[in-house]
Design a protein around this motif. Structure first.
Motif: not given
Length: 222
Positions: A178-186
């Motif tokens: 995922s390119a979503d930083s929130s997803v990667q943060g989780v």
């Protein structure tokens, strides 16, 4: 199932089990008037946080991410008379609204809102060498979740409960690319938790008025 059904189910249980609360309703209304985003926990989720803190007998609560103080009120109400809550908020306007809501709730003497980047506020808090927190609620910017967890561990004790909100991300959390930083943060948070011997943790998926998401619950073991 559709969002319409999820919302209707939440409405059914909330109407049956959560009596009208002018203070909490007023906190939501003021936050809306002041232009804050509508991303606070749902009423049933606020009640759940409140109940967990009470069951745990929490005397000291740390909240990362105040917004308008809706969840802060739920958590502060769970404290005994000599209890303390510290909430961290990056946006000065959000903090101002939260303080007004806490004052309206009669909780300004029990709950303190500190303004600044949470990682900086957490570092400053650690320098104060405070009594450990019994309950930590993390609900701020998701890319920094792993950092918040590390500070939470420093500020905790064996038995401290840590709850992290918004970890399912509409199911996107399962995508490693995922390119979503929130997803990667989780995902970074989950990796840290999985490798942390001091924690016992689980995740619970939720559906409701806030959509499809979930919480991580953890207990500090040592």
């Amino acid at each position: 199932m559709s969002q319409q059904t999820w919302t209707a189910v939440d409405d059914y249980f909330n109407n049956a089990l959560l009596p009208a609360d002018p203070v909490l309703d007023g906190a939501r209304a003021l936050s809306a008037r002041e232009g804050l985003p509508d991303i606070a926990v749902a009423p049933n989720q606020g009640r759940l946080l409140h109940m967990i803190a009470r069951i745990h007998g929490a005397r000291r609560i740390l909240e990362v991410g105040t917004l308008g103080g809706y969840s802060t009120i739920w958590l502060a109400r769970a404290l005994p008379q000599d209890g303390t809550l510290i909430s961290l908020e990056v946006d000065p306007h959000h903090a101002e609204v939260a303080r007004a809501n806490l004052k309206s709730a009669g909780l300004e003497g029990r709950a303190e809102v500190r303004v600044g980047r949470a990682v900086d506020s957490l570092a400053a808090l650690a320098q104060e060498r405070p009594e450990p927190f019994d309950f930590v609620f993390i609900d701020a910017d998701k890319p920094s979740n792993a950092d918040y967890l590390q500070w939470a561990l420093q500020l905790s004790r064996p038995g401290t409960v840590i709850v992290v909100d918004n970890v399912v991300r509409d199911g996107k959390v399962i995508d490693p690319n995922s390119a979503d930083s929130s997803v990667q943060g989780v995902r970074r948070l989950v990796d840290v938790m999985a490798d942390e011997p001091r924690l016992t943790a689980t995740a619970v998926q939720t559906t409701g008025v806030k959509g499809y998401d979930g919480f991580i619950f953890a207990i500090v073991e040592s």
